[in-house]
Design a protein around this motif. Structure first.
Motif, short mmCIF file in Angstrom:
data_model
loop_
_atom_site.label_atom_id
_atom_site.label_comp_id
_atom_site.label_asym_id
_atom_site.label_seq_id
_atom_site.Cartn_x
_atom_site.Cartn_y
_atom_site.Cartn_z
N VAL A 94 0.84 -1.20 0.00
CA VAL A 94 0.00 0.00 0.00
C VAL A 94 0.88 1.25 0.00
N ALA A 95 1.96 1.22 0.77
CA ALA A 95 2.88 2.36 0.81
C ALA A 95 3.53 2.58 -0.55
N ARG A 96 3.89 1.51 -1.23
CA ARG A 96 4.50 1.63 -2.55
C ARG A 96 3.51 2.18 -3.57
N GLU A 97 2.24 1.81 -3.45
CA GLU A 97 1.22 2.38 -4.33
C GLU A 97 1.16 3.90 -4.14
N ALA A 98 1.22 4.35 -2.90
CA ALA A 98 1.22 5.78 -2.62
C ALA A 98 2.48 6.44 -3.18
N PHE A 99 3.63 5.81 -2.95
CA PHE A 99 4.91 6.35 -3.41
C PHE A 99 4.93 6.52 -4.92
N LEU A 100 4.58 5.47 -5.65
CA LEU A 100 4.65 5.51 -7.11
C LEU A 100 3.63 6.47 -7.70
N THR A 101 2.46 6.58 -7.07
CA THR A 101 1.46 7.53 -7.54
C THR A 101 1.97 8.96 -7.41
N ALA A 102 2.47 9.30 -6.24
CA ALA A 102 2.98 10.66 -6.01
C ALA A 102 4.16 10.97 -6.93
N GLN A 103 5.04 9.99 -7.11
CA GLN A 103 6.20 10.19 -7.98
C GLN A 103 5.77 10.40 -9.43
N ALA A 104 4.83 9.58 -9.90
CA ALA A 104 4.37 9.69 -11.28
C ALA A 104 3.69 11.03 -11.55
N MET A 105 3.14 11.64 -10.50
CA MET A 105 2.44 12.91 -10.65
C MET A 105 3.37 14.11 -10.55
N GLY A 106 4.68 13.87 -10.57
CA GLY A 106 5.62 14.97 -10.65
C GLY A 106 6.09 15.50 -9.31
N ASN A 107 6.38 14.60 -8.37
CA ASN A 107 6.84 15.01 -7.04
C ASN A 107 8.14 14.30 -6.68
N ARG A 108 8.92 14.96 -5.85
CA ARG A 108 10.06 14.29 -5.22
C ARG A 108 9.52 13.53 -4.01
N VAL A 109 9.83 12.24 -3.96
CA VAL A 109 9.26 11.39 -2.93
C VAL A 109 10.38 10.60 -2.24
N GLU A 110 10.33 10.56 -0.93
CA GLU A 110 11.24 9.75 -0.13
C GLU A 110 10.41 8.74 0.66
N SER A 111 11.05 7.67 1.11
CA SER A 111 10.29 6.66 1.86
C SER A 111 11.15 6.00 2.92
N ILE A 112 10.47 5.53 3.95
CA ILE A 112 11.08 4.67 4.95
C ILE A 112 10.00 3.69 5.41
N PHE A 113 10.36 2.41 5.46
CA PHE A 113 9.38 1.37 5.77
C PHE A 113 9.77 0.61 7.04
N ASP A 114 8.78 -0.01 7.64
CA ASP A 114 8.97 -0.85 8.82
C ASP A 114 9.50 -0.05 10.01
N VAL A 115 8.81 1.04 10.33
CA VAL A 115 9.20 1.88 11.47
C VAL A 115 8.01 2.08 12.41
N GLY A 116 7.25 1.01 12.63
CA GLY A 116 6.05 1.09 13.46
C GLY A 116 6.35 1.29 14.93
N GLU A 143 -3.15 -1.81 15.02
CA GLU A 143 -3.89 -0.84 15.83
C GLU A 143 -3.89 0.56 15.21
N GLY A 144 -3.08 0.77 14.16
CA GLY A 144 -3.11 2.03 13.42
C GLY A 144 -2.59 3.24 14.17
N ALA A 145 -1.62 3.05 15.05
CA ALA A 145 -1.17 4.15 15.90
C ALA A 145 -0.16 5.08 15.24
N LEU A 146 0.57 4.58 14.25
CA LEU A 146 1.72 5.34 13.73
C LEU A 146 1.37 6.73 13.18
N PRO A 147 0.28 6.91 12.42
CA PRO A 147 -0.01 8.26 11.93
C PRO A 147 -0.16 9.30 13.04
N SER A 148 -0.79 8.91 14.15
CA SER A 148 -0.94 9.85 15.27
C SER A 148 0.42 10.22 15.85
N VAL A 149 1.31 9.24 15.94
CA VAL A 149 2.65 9.50 16.47
C VAL A 149 3.39 10.48 15.56
#
Length: 209
Positions: A94-116, A143-149
């Protein structure tokens, strides 16, 4: 919808789930004659290979279930950097879908995974980089806590993406969805379960303002 580029600044995106390979090929043939980029989301490997046999110049991203065809690179329109963060390894598609979409739309995109939150020290190592982002996409199941953090750490817009990853009472993503909707961090907006594409698209719109 060949006028969508004029109305919204980006062409229609093909939702591959539920469509046959032949239907997708037919839509792509019509779009390729008028657009500089064509994206297909939610595409499985079998359909992707059929489409790649027809269009030799497509890129298939198996980790995101996406196909991207480009006549030319989309112009860099984003004013800042979009960060995509995932809580767990299982959230990466799901994160990669977001990354590739934003990148394809003309944005600089960075990512980091597995940091829950179960390994929160890994997240803290990147605090300074998050502060420089224009917008952050945070993907989490369980539990979906990471966005709040993350939203509590930064003063930037945070787009929260609940995923369907988790045991029993995660209820196919409803538990993280409810947690994100009930966040006490005021700079969070939430998209639908597993909707990496929607998060990447919205982040791109924000990054152009």
């Amino acid at each position: 919808d060949h006028n969508r580029s004029l109305r919204k600044g980006f062409p229609e995106v093909i939702f591959g789930q539920g469509k046959t390979a032949d239907q997708i090929i037919g839509i792509m043939e019509r779009m390729k004659s008028q657009e500089s980029i064509v994206i297909v989301t939610r595409i499985d490997e079998t359909k992707a290979h059929r489409i790649a046999d027809r269009f030799k110049d497509v890129e298939y991203h198996a980790d995101a279930g996406m196909i991207i065809w480009k006549k030319t690179d989309f112009p860099l329109l984003g004013k800042g950097v979009i960060w995509v963060i995932s809580a767990g390894t299982s959230d990466i598609p799901v994160a990669r879908e977001a990354f590739l979409t934003a990148q394809a739309m003309g944005n600089r995109v960075e990512s980091i995974f597995d940091v829950g939150v179960s390994g929160i020290h890994r997240l803290m190592d990147h605090r300074a980089e998050f502060d420089k982002a224009s917008v952050l996409i945070v993907v989490a199941g369980m539990e979906g806590a990471l966005p709040s953090v993350v939203a509590g750490m930064v003063g930037r817009p945070v787009i929260a993406v609940p995923t369907s990853i988790g045991y029993g009472v995660s209820l196919g993503g409803l538990t993280p969805l409810f947690a994100m909707l009930n966040s006490c961090s005021s700079n969070i907006a939430v998209v639908n379960i597993d909707n990496g594409f929607g998060a990447g698209y919205m982040a791109s719109v924000i990054n152009r303002i």
